[in-house]
Enzyme design. Structure first.
Site, PDB file in Angstrom:
ATOM      1  CG  HIS A 199     -13.078  -4.561 -18.186  1.00 42.50           C
ATOM      2  ND1 HIS A 199     -13.359  -4.167 -16.900  1.00 42.50           N
ATOM      3  CD2 HIS A 199     -13.440  -3.514 -18.982  1.00 42.50           C
ATOM      4  CE1 HIS A 199     -13.871  -2.953 -16.913  1.00 42.50           C
ATOM      5  NE2 HIS A 199     -13.916  -2.526 -18.151  1.00 42.50           N
ATOM      6  CG  HIS A 253     -12.962  -1.126 -21.623  1.00 38.64           C
ATOM      7  ND1 HIS A 253     -14.317  -1.318 -21.454  1.00 38.64           N
ATOM      8  CD2 HIS A 253     -12.714  -1.418 -22.938  1.00 38.64           C
ATOM      9  CE1 HIS A 253     -14.858  -1.705 -22.595  1.00 38.64           C
ATOM     10  NE2 HIS A 253     -13.910  -1.786 -23.504  1.00 38.64           N
ATOM     11  CG  ASP A 270     -12.516   2.976 -17.379  1.00 42.68           C
ATOM     12  OD1 ASP A 270     -12.309   2.091 -18.230  1.00 42.68           O
ATOM     13  OD2 ASP A 270     -13.612   3.129 -16.816  1.00 42.68           O
ATOM     14  CG  HIS A 271     -11.775  -0.826 -15.319  1.00 42.20           C
ATOM     15  ND1 HIS A 271     -12.481  -1.148 -14.177  1.00 42.20           N
ATOM     16  CD2 HIS A 271     -12.625  -0.109 -16.087  1.00 42.20           C
ATOM     17  CE1 HIS A 271     -13.698  -0.655 -14.260  1.00 42.20           C
ATOM     18  NE2 HIS A 271     -13.813  -0.022 -15.408  1.00 42.20           N
ATOM     19  CG  HIS A 298     -18.194  -4.264 -20.182  1.00 40.75           C
ATOM     20  ND1 HIS A 298     -19.161  -3.294 -20.132  1.00 40.75           N
ATOM     21  CD2 HIS A 298     -17.004  -3.593 -20.311  1.00 40.75           C
ATOM     22  CE1 HIS A 298     -18.611  -2.112 -20.210  1.00 40.75           C
ATOM     23  NE2 HIS A 298     -17.300  -2.258 -20.330  1.00 40.75           N
ATOM     24  CG  ASP A 328     -16.912  -1.427 -16.532  1.00 41.22           C
ATOM     25  OD1 ASP A 328     -16.835  -1.133 -15.323  1.00 41.22           O
ATOM     26  OD2 ASP A 328     -16.424  -0.727 -17.443  1.00 41.22           O
ATOM     27  CG  HIS A 342     -17.488   2.141 -13.043  1.00 37.37           C
ATOM     28  ND1 HIS A 342     -18.344   2.274 -14.106  1.00 37.37           N
ATOM     29  CD2 HIS A 342     -16.256   1.964 -13.586  1.00 37.37           C
ATOM     30  CE1 HIS A 342     -17.674   2.169 -15.244  1.00 37.37           C
ATOM     31  NE2 HIS A 342     -16.399   1.989 -14.949  1.00 37.37           N
TER      32      HIS A 342
END
Length: 320
Positions: free
Chosen positions: A63, A65, A67-68, A142, A212, A271
Site C-alpha cells: 500500500h 503509506h 513506511d512501506h 486499511h 496493513d 510490523h
C-alpha cells in the site's frame, strides 16, 4: 524452497533496532528473489545481506503509506547505478507508478533497465514472474487500499520409474542415465522411450505476506493452500482497545485466532509498534499469540531468516 530475510519489522517509523517494512523472499534453487515493501533505507539493509539487486525479479508494494514504500525510488536508482539491465516487475497500487514516474521526471532519474508496472488490482489473478515463482494479490482492510501477496513456488522434477526398469532387467548405468536425460534407448531389440519411464512430480510452496490489515479473515480463502502466513501484529489486544479502531491494524490476538481457525501450520508476526519492541513488549505479544494459536510461530526481528521447505515445514536459520 522459499527463503525469507526480514529487512524491516517496525511499524510507522524506524527505531534503533528495527527498520520499517521490507521482506526479501528468495527462491532457494537459484538467486532469484522478490521484495515485498520497501520502507525508507531498505537498500541499506540489503547491503548487509548476500542479496543482489541484479537478481531481484519483482517488487510488491502492499500500500502507499510511506513506511512501506519510501525506500523504493532510491533502491531503483541504486540498481541503475550498478548497471542493472534486466527488466524489473513492480506490482503495486497505480499511485506508486505515478509517483515513480513523476519523481524520475523531476529529479532527472535515469534507469538503464525497463520497469514493468502491474496494477495490484490486476494481480488478483496469478502473475507468473519466473518459471517457478508466481504472485497473486488479495485485498485487505486499511485506511488506504492495502493488499496481501501470495508467493507461490512450484517445483517440477522427473524421476525414473525404477520399478519398471528393474522388472525389465535394464541395467543401471548409462541406460538409466540416458533415459533420465530424455533419450530413447535400445534394449533387447526394443526401443524404450524415455517418456514412458519418467514420472513427473510437482511440489508447491505457498506463503502469504500481508500488508496493513485490520481484518485477517479476509485471507480465509487464500489460506486454504498456504503453509505460512506472515502478518502484521502492530499491537497487543489491550493496546489496540486503548488506541481504538481508527489506525486499522491487527492485534496479536486477532491474527493468532485467525491462524488457529485456519489450521495454519506456521505463522510469523511483524510490523510491531515501537511501544512493543522492547523485551517486555515482545513477550506480551508472544504470550498473546500462545494463548490463541497452537501452531509454529515466530516474532520477526530485522535480519531474521527463515526457510519454508518443499514439505511446507518452516524453520528459522541459525546465523551464528
Amino acid at each position: 524452497m522459499l527463503h525469507f530475510t526480514f529487512l524491516g519489522t517496525s511499524s510507522g517509523v524506524p527505531t534503533l533496532t528495527r527498520n520499517v517494512s521490507a521482506l526479501a523472499i528468495r527462491n532457494s534453487k537459484n538467486k532469484d528473489w522478490i521484495l515485498v515493501d520497501a520502507g525508507e533505507a531498505t537498500q541499506h539493509r540489503i547491503q548487509r545481506t548476500k542479496l543482489s539487486l541484479q537478481n531481484l525479479v519483482a517488487i510488491c508494494i502492499t500500500h502507499v503509506h510511506g513506511d512501506h514504500c519510501y525506500g523504493l525510488i532510491g533502491l531503483l536508482a541504486s540498481a541503475g547505478m550498478n548497471r542493472r539491465a534486466e527488466p524489473l516487475t513492480i506490482i503495486a497500487p497505480k499511485e506508486i507508478q505515478q509517483w515513480v514516474e513523476t519523481t524520475a521526471r523531476l529529479t532527472d532519474l535515469y534507469l538503464p533497465y525497463p520497469l514493468k508496472f502491474i496494477d495490484v488490482h490486476n494481480a488478483i489473478h496469478p502473475q507468473h514472474i519466473t518459471d517457478e515463482l508466481s504472485i497473486q494479490a488479495h485485498s485487505l482492510s486499511h485506511r488506504v487500499p492495502s493488499f496481501a501477496f501470495s508467493i507461490i513456488a512450484q517445483y517440477t522434477h522427473q524421476k525414473l520409474d525404477i520399478q519398471a526398469l528393474t522388472q525389465l532387467g535394464v541395467p543401471k548405468g548409462q541406460a538409466w542415465g540416458d533415459l533420465k536425460q530424455g533419450k530413447n534407448i535400445e534394449f533387447n531389440g526394443n526401443i524404450l522411450k524415455s517418456a514412458d519411464y519418467l514420472q513427473t512430480h510437482t511440489q508447491q510452496v505457498h506463503a502469504i505476506v500481508g500488508g496493513d490489515n485490520d481484518q485477517p479473515e479476509l485471507l480465509t480463502q487464500a489460506c486454504q493452500t498456504a503453509q505460512l502466513l506472515i502478518h502484521e501484529s502492530t499491537y497487543t489486544q489491550t493496546t489496540l482497545d486503548r488506541v481504538g479502531k481508527s489506525p486499522m491494524h491487527s492485534s496479536a490476538k486477532m491474527v493468532a485466532e485467525f491462524a488457529q481457525q485456519q489450521h495454519l501450520s506456521s505463522l510469523i508476526l511483524t510490523h510491531f509498534s515501537p511501544r512493543h519492541q522492547d523485551h517486555a513488549g515482545q513477550q506480551a505479544i508472544a504470550d498473546e499469540v500462545s494463548e490463541f494459536y497452537k501452531g509454529n510461530f515466530y516474532l520477526a526481528n530485522d535480519f531474521d531468516q527463515f526457510t519454508l521447505d518443499t514439505t511446507g515445514q518452516l524453520s528459522k536459520v541459525n546465523l551464528k
